[in-house]
Design a protein around this motif. Structure first.
Motif: not given
Length: 163
Positions: A20-22, A100, A102, A157-159
């Protein structure tokens, strides 16, 4: 995108897995007999324990093991979990749990996201979220994060709604 080593056991390139994220922190799990319920798949509460284990393993790699928590008299404890079950896992399956950070308000709250993938198929089994609160270990009361937590628990990660 960076190329990662080839995992010989499953024959997949790690970079081919659709995270879902790097840059996830990944904890590898093998489904064992004690994880299986009467429906012959991994019991739902087992995933919760795997989320906790993965978060703790990640925390330790960031330099915050329980000895560090004790020295600081601070710890992160769970306030809330969310889990969306998408597909089952079965006895003998290899499962990757990714996490992650977030969200970190740099005061009291920290949020993690999780994604469980069966690497042999690339199927996402579960997505989850845990929200943590910083406490004073001696009193059990909520308290501001020490600088060590702010520095180590930076979002990975950016959520949008987790900031």
């Amino acid at each position: 995108m960076k190329k990662h080593r080839i995992d010989k056991k499953i024959g997949l390139e790690m970079s081919d897995i659709k995270w879902d994220h790097d840059n996830p922190f990944i904890h590898k799990i093998i489904v064992e007999p004690q994880h299986i319920d009467d429906f012959q798949h991994t019991n739902n509460v087992v995933y919760l324990s795997w989320m906790a284990k993965t978060a703790w393993e990640h925390s330790k790699t960031l330099g915050l093991d329980f000895a560090a928590y004790a020295e600081l008299n601070r710890g992160m404890v769970v306030r809330r979990h969310e889990m969306d079950y998408l597909a089952p896992s079965h006895l003998g399956d290899e499962v990757y749990c990714a996490t992650w950070i977030t969200g970190n308000d740099r005061k009291l709250r920290l949020r993690r996201r999780f994604q469980f993938i069966k690497p042999s198929t690339g199927i996402t089994l579960l997505r989850g979220m845990s929200e943590f609160v910083c406490i004073n270990i001696e009193t059990g009361r909520a308290t501001r994060m020490p600088p060590e937590f702010i520095d180590a628990y930076k979002p990975t990660a950016d959520v949008e709604n987790d900031r």
